[in-house]
Design a protein around this motif. Structure first.
Motif, PDB file in Angstrom:
ATOM      1  N   GLY A  25       0.891  -1.279   0.135  1.00  0.00           N
ATOM      2  CA  GLY A  25      -0.142   0.095   0.080  1.00  0.00           C
ATOM      3  C   GLY A  25       0.730   1.350  -0.150  1.00  0.00           C
ATOM      4  O   GLY A  25       0.448   2.351  -0.470  1.00  0.00           O
ATOM      5  N   LYS A  26       2.095   1.238   0.711  1.00  0.00           N
ATOM      6  CA  LYS A  26       2.841   2.275   0.627  1.00  0.00           C
ATOM      7  C   LYS A  26       3.546   2.538  -0.720  1.00  0.00           C
ATOM      8  O   LYS A  26       3.783   3.825  -0.940  1.00  0.00           O
ATOM      9  N   PHE A  27       3.720   1.557  -1.697  1.00  0.00           N
ATOM     10  CA  PHE A  27       4.305   1.659  -2.860  1.00  0.00           C
ATOM     11  C   PHE A  27       3.150   2.380  -3.951  1.00  0.00           C
ATOM     12  O   PHE A  27       3.662   3.214  -4.868  1.00  0.00           O
ATOM     13  N   VAL A  28       1.729   2.346  -3.544  1.00  0.00           N
ATOM     14  CA  VAL A  28       0.758   2.786  -4.453  1.00  0.00           C
ATOM     15  C   VAL A  28       0.011   3.858  -3.999  1.00  0.00           C
ATOM     16  O   VAL A  28      -0.799   4.532  -4.646  1.00  0.00           O
ATOM     17  N   ASN A  29       0.491   4.471  -2.624  1.00  0.00           N
ATOM     18  CA  ASN A  29      -0.059   5.495  -1.904  1.00  0.00           C
ATOM     19  C   ASN A  29       0.255   6.675  -2.966  1.00  0.00           C
ATOM     20  O   ASN A  29       1.250   6.925  -3.472  1.00  0.00           O
ATOM     21  N   PRO A  30      -0.666   7.735  -2.994  1.00  0.00           N
ATOM     22  CA  PRO A  30      -0.638   8.772  -4.106  1.00  0.00           C
ATOM     23  C   PRO A  30       0.625   9.574  -3.493  1.00  0.00           C
ATOM     24  O   PRO A  30       1.115  10.413  -4.431  1.00  0.00           O
ATOM     25  N   ASP A  31       0.941   9.448  -2.429  1.00  0.00           N
ATOM     26  CA  ASP A  31       2.189  10.287  -1.739  1.00  0.00           C
ATOM     27  C   ASP A  31       3.495   9.850  -2.607  1.00  0.00           C
ATOM     28  O   ASP A  31       4.383  10.488  -2.590  1.00  0.00           O
ATOM     29  N   ASN A  32       3.445   8.732  -3.305  1.00  0.00           N
ATOM     30  CA  ASN A  32       4.609   7.936  -3.738  1.00  0.00           C
ATOM     31  C   ASN A  32       4.288   8.602  -5.440  1.00  0.00           C
ATOM     32  O   ASN A  32       3.508   8.133  -6.023  1.00  0.00           O
ATOM     33  N   PHE A  33       5.493   9.077  -5.861  1.00  0.00           N
ATOM     34  CA  PHE A  33       5.671   9.677  -7.226  1.00  0.00           C
ATOM     35  C   PHE A  33       5.426   8.626  -8.441  1.00  0.00           C
ATOM     36  O   PHE A  33       4.848   8.946  -9.208  1.00  0.00           O
ATOM     37  N   LEU A  34       5.729   7.450  -7.649  1.00  0.00           N
ATOM     38  CA  LEU A  34       5.750   6.238  -8.806  1.00  0.00           C
ATOM     39  C   LEU A  34       4.488   5.378  -8.515  1.00  0.00           C
ATOM     40  O   LEU A  34       4.552   4.165  -8.965  1.00  0.00           O
ATOM     41  N   CYS A  35       3.557   5.770  -7.881  1.00  0.00           N
ATOM     42  CA  CYS A  35       2.393   5.045  -7.558  1.00  0.00           C
ATOM     43  C   CYS A  35       1.643   4.156  -8.692  1.00  0.00           C
ATOM     44  O   CYS A  35       1.133   2.968  -8.615  1.00  0.00           O
ATOM     45  N   VAL A  36       1.479   4.902  -9.735  1.00  0.00           N
ATOM     46  CA  VAL A  36       0.854   4.420 -10.979  1.00  0.00           C
ATOM     47  C   VAL A  36       1.755   3.237 -11.603  1.00  0.00           C
ATOM     48  O   VAL A  36       1.343   1.963 -11.774  1.00  0.00           O
ATOM     49  N   GLU A  37       3.101   3.395 -11.598  1.00  0.00           N
ATOM     50  CA  GLU A  37       3.903   2.543 -12.235  1.00  0.00           C
ATOM     51  C   GLU A  37       4.176   1.235 -11.461  1.00  0.00           C
ATOM     52  O   GLU A  37       3.946   0.156 -11.905  1.00  0.00           O
ATOM     53  N   HIS A  38       4.052   1.486  -9.929  1.00  0.00           N
ATOM     54  CA  HIS A  38       4.009   0.559  -8.979  1.00  0.00           C
ATOM     55  C   HIS A  38       2.685  -0.400  -8.935  1.00  0.00           C
ATOM     56  O   HIS A  38       2.756  -1.625  -8.873  1.00  0.00           O
TER      57      HIS A  38
END
Length: 628
Positions: free
Chosen positions: A521-534
């Motif tokens: 969930g931390k990889f795809v959180n919107p706060d993560n710049f690469l959330c879509v790719e992840h």
């Protein structure tokens, strides 16, 4: 009258106790009872009634005066500050007894009606009470002299009970043992035994701890820890302090006595058995109070602990580590380069260069002793050092930064790879705490976990390995948590870190599976710049079916599973995997459950459902248009 006692190795007049430092008997506590005794003697000479009783009072007062002067000589003869808590208490009681005696004797010198009133109402009863009080004060003073006296060559510890402590024997024992611990005139065996007894008393119950702390027992123990005549005595002092450090309030008392610089000093240059005990003390203090963690950070305790942990750990030839360099040498070099202005111990001169030099001298001085120690002693020291670093790293970015500024991450990585049991567990927990701090501190994250850094690469490799095949679920959960905390550091192409997390979504233990969902969930959180790719990568690794099973598995795993599904729906609603597994229906069912009231889902869940419904409507419209 002026008497001189010594405190801290210098003469100080009673009337001017410099700075009011502990260990100095001030005028109000020695001269006042002596002055009262002299006034009692003078008043007896003026008495006109009860002359026999008054004469007995004078004898007792003179005896007390002699005992008080002996106490002054003992204080003056002390080469160092001595434990003065019982002195203050007993002198205060003696003053009260003498004041009462003085008042009674003065009433006996007056004539007329008043004298008859005194005779009728007072008589022998009040004199018996005063005799009892004075005798008790004399007994207290004799006991006091016995715990400081070295007439027996320093042998033995006074365990008798003075009248002042007749209702609470623990008080007298604490006074006696603390005085013995503090006194350099006592034998090493006596001081060790006294410290061991205080340790046992502290271990028995919280009331004993409170008495030892309130009666100033910490200062003598710190003195013994720093200057003890034997390793056994220092170990006993460290054990007693560890037993006292059981709550935040108790730790505050210990910190108030400036314990941290002493502890770090002893830790940096001691035999391994003592270092093990000191590391345990650091753990206890750091575990119970955040202020302790910050104080140890200021004194740079991390440097010594990392060097102890790295002893005999084979660190491979990374680019940043000189070839054929033993771990301790590279650590010392790393420490010297990475030190900042806040890492210089208080009172030291020369900053980090001097600290590095001291560590090198220490290493060479103790190298032979270290090599001759048994493997059990070495392992115990490493375990204790690792636990201390773990406690210091908890919610303390300063200590985490100091660990990463050394070669600490390389050392931790290697131990996680090679070791088992407690040592491996503690090292994994250190990495987890550092990762948790890196998650919220961007500067630490960028400096410690650059993906081109050999240390960061090595740690991540071990986290991935343990997350997949950890020897215990506890280690797997710690590794998975760590990877999740570092989610913002991984580029989109680093897909190998996501695969083991997706795999653990199907773990037999729901706690491991839930932790994997939280981490993803931390990889795809919107706060993560690469959330879509992840998100795309996670779906490609077949995470959705496993998440749907978790969604139905139970409360523990349901929340992180729904959050992760919602993020995936939010970022890639057109995914066939989401449509095929009927994620929309699953999320819609959650809306009608209590889970929807969780703060993390209140806004996320409706947004995810809206995106999926929008896609479904668009898909249906496209299909109808195609049929026409």
């Amino acid at each position: 009258m002026m008497m001189t006692v010594r405190g801290g190795g210098r003469g100080v007049g009673v009337s001017g106790a410099r700075g009011g430092s502990k260990g100095v008997v001030v005028e109000g506590e020695l001269s006042l009872p002596i002055l009262l005794a002299e006034r009692v003697a003078k008043a007896v000479g003026e008495a006109e009634s009860f002359k026999t009783e008054c004469a007995d009072v004078r004898k007792q007062a003179e005896h007390i005066s002699a005992l008080l002067r002996s106490a002054a000589r003992v204080a003056a003869a002390s080469p160092t500050p001595f434990y003065d808590r019982p002195v203050r208490r007993i002198l205060a009681e003696a003053s009260k007894s003498l004041e009462r005696a003085l008042g009674l004797v003065r009433r006996c010198r007056r004539a007329g009606l008043l004298r008859r009133v005194v005779t009728i109402t007072t008589g022998s009863t009040d004199f018996r009470k005063v005799h009892g009080l004075l005798e008790a004060s004399a007994a207290d003073l004799r006991w006091l002299l016995s715990i400081y006296s070295d007439e027996d060559g320093g042998g033995g510890v006074a365990i008798s009970l003075p009248p002042i402590a007749s209702t609470d024997p623990i008080l007298a024992w604490v006074w006696s043992y603390a005085a013995t611990v503090q006194s350099p005139a006592r034998s090493a065996a006596d001081r060790t035994h006294a410290a061991q007894t205080l340790a046992s008393l502290a271990l028995d119950n919280d009331r004993n701890k409170k008495i030892i702390l309130e009666e100033g027992g910490v200062r003598p123990l710190l003195t013994l820890l720093r200057d003890g005549p034997s390793v056994e005595s220092q170990i006993a002092a460290a054990t007693a302090l560890s037993n006292l450090a059981s709550t935040a309030d108790n730790v505050s008392v210990i910190l108030h006595e400036l314990a941290v610089p002493i502890i770090v000093h002893v830790l940096s240059d001691s035999p391994m058995r003592l270092q093990t005990q000191i590391a345990g003390l650091v753990s206890r203090l750091a575990a119970h109070h955040p202020d302790a963690r910050e104080e140890f950070a200021r004194e740079n305790a991390v440097r010594s602990l990392v060097s102890l942990l790295s002893f005999e750990v084979p660190i491979e030839d990374f680019r940043s580590t000189p070839k054929k360099s033993s771990s301790i040498h590279s650590l010392v070099r790393g420490m010297g380069v990475a030190s900042d202005s806040n890492s210089t111990p208080r009172g030291s001169i020369g900053g980090s260069n001097r600290s590095s030099s001291l560590l090198r001298d220490y290493y060479h001085h103790h190298r032979k002793d270290r090599e001759n120690e048994s493997s059990e002693v070495k392992l115990a020291l490493k375990i204790a050092s690792a636990e201390a670093l773990w406690m210091l790293a908890k919610e303390c970015v300063n200590n985490c930064r100091k660990i990463t500024e050394t070669k600490g991450l390389l050392c931790l990585s290697k131990i996680i790879e090679l070791e088992k049991g407690e040592l491996q567990h503690h090292c994994m927990m250190i990495v987890m705490e550092i990762a948790a701090e890196a998650e919220i501190d961007a500067d630490l994250r960028r400096s410690a976990f650059k993906m081109n850094s050999p240390a960061a690469k090595s740690v991540v490799e071990q986290l991935i390995r343990v997350a997949q095949v950890g020897s215990s679920t506890v280690l797997q959960i710690a590794a998975i948590k760590s990877i999740g905390c570092l989610a913002k550091t991984f580029p989109a192409k680093e897909t190998k870190v996501l695969a083991p997390l997706v795999l653990q979504l199907g773990h037999w233990n729901p706690e491991v599976a839930a932790e994997a969902a939280w981490a993803l969930g931390k990889f795809v959180n919107p706060d993560n710049f690469l959330c879509v790719e992840h998100s795309k990568t996670i779906v490609e690794f077949a995470a959705v079916p496993a998440l749907m099973r978790l969604h139905r598995a139970g409360e523990k795993a349901q929340l992180p599973a729904v959050i992760l599904l919602s993020y995936l729906a939010l970022h890639i609603p057109k995914s066939e995997a989401l449509e095929r597994t009927k994620v929309l229906g699953a999320l819609q069912s959650v809306v009608r459950s209590p889970l929807a009231q969780d703060p993390s889902l209140r806004e996320l869940l409706p947004q995810a459902i809206y995106q999926l419904e929008l896609y479904q409507v668009g898909l249906q419209a496209h299909g109808e248009l195609y049929e026409v």
